[in-house]
Design an enzyme around this catalytic site. Structure first.
Site, PDB file in Angstrom:
ATOM      1  CD  GLU A  46      -2.719   1.148   2.565  1.00  0.00           C
ATOM      2  OE1 GLU A  46      -3.826   1.700   2.527  1.00  0.00           O
ATOM      3  OE2 GLU A  46      -2.263   0.590   3.588  1.00  0.00           O
ATOM      4  CE  LYS A  69      -7.422   0.925   3.724  1.00  0.00           C
ATOM      5  NZ  LYS A  69      -6.210   1.575   4.296  1.00  0.00           N
ATOM      6  CB  CYS A 100      -4.076  -1.626   4.720  1.00  0.00           C
ATOM      7  SG  CYS A 100      -3.122  -1.202   6.209  1.00  0.00           S
TER       8      CYS A 100
END
Length: 288
Positions: free
Chosen positions: A59, A132, A172
């Protein structure tokens, strides 16, 4: 009996698929995009030299700015820009599938960005994009993070068919939300670019990565930021590749480098045939 026969047929088909290597790249990115791209290229080439055909970047691999808002200045339009050109070119040159960690793309809101994970095939064509969904927020001691101030969340679960099986995409903080992974529906490999903080990572990272692998009976390729950054942030690292039984196949605790491991589709199929937990679900999520 019918379900058992179907499982056996699937396992037999997977037995015909050869093993292959995948890699997770770990970095400690800084504010200079060109320097980060140069380091990413070096590490991707290192992974390919070790036989990796699917490579995952972390990321924010192109930029970890001095301020949260720095990444807004390097937002790109979908399909154009230095970062996307870099990803496409290196995937084509090295004939690999490349998961471009996450990069900043323009959002609907003018003062925000999308934290986008892009997948390129070995012809350099973008074949998938995942924005995300879950945005990190932490207020703990001297640490304060609020991704929602600069990031517009995605809304779509993304899975892409590949020569390596079905790839599920997550980034993440998504790791903490198991319903996202269930909504991927029987993926073979989950790719997880990350920049976990050291504070949360030292307690939660490994146990969550291994749990997602076990409960989904899937391989996980988790590529993290790992070390001290110029902006004062410390990321946890411990990039790892985990098999469907929860075994860590390779790991890098800190610093720049790569982890490489072999994926065995027949092993995955045999586990799912022996423990068909995915077909035993009785409570399903409304997330699609």
């Amino acid at each position: 009996m019918q379900n058992s026969n179907a499982t056996q047929r699937y396992a037999k088909a997977q037995d015909q698929v050869k093993t292959f290597k995948v890699a997770a790249v770990q970095m400690a990115s800084g504010p200079n995009v060109s320097a980060n791209l140069g380091e990413a290229r070096r590490l991707i080439e290192k992974a390919v030299d070790q036989g990796a055909r699917l490579v995952v970047l972390p990321e924010y691999f192109p930029i970890m700015g001095l301020k949260d808002t720095d990444k807004l200045a390097v937002r790109e339009q979908p399909g154009s820009g230095m970062i996307q050109t870099f990803l496409s070119k290196i995937a084509r040159e090295l004939k690999i599938w490349l998961v471009g960690g996450s990069i900043p793309l323009v959002a609907d809101e003018p003062d925000k960005m999308r934290n986008a994970c892009l997948v390129y095939d070995d012809n350099g064509e973008q074949v998938a994009r995942y924005d995300k969904i879950h945005l990190f927020n932490l207020e703990l001691g001297n640490e304060h993070y609020d991704e929602g101030r600069t990031i517009e969340p995605g809304k779509q679960v993304v899975v892409v068919d590949s020569p390596f099986g079905r790839l599920g995409l997550a980034v993440c903080y998504d790791l903490r939300f198991p319903e996202l992974f269930r909504a991927m529906h029987n993926v073979n490999i989950i790719v997880l670019p990350s920049a976990f903080t050291e504070t949360t990572g030292k307690m939660h990272w490994e146990v969550l990565v291994r749990a997602r692998a076990i409960e989904n009976l899937a391989y996980i390729v988790a590529a993290g930021q790992g070390g001290y950054h110029i902006n004062g942030r410390e990321t946890h690292g411990n990039s790892m590749i985990v098999d469907p039984w929860g075994k860590v196949l390779d790991r890098l605790p800190r610093g720049s480098g790569v982890v490489v491991a072999e994926i065995n589709p027949s092993y995955l199929a045999s586990l799912r045939a022996s423990l068909p937990a995915l077909s035993h679900r009785t409570i399903t999520s409304s997330l699609r």
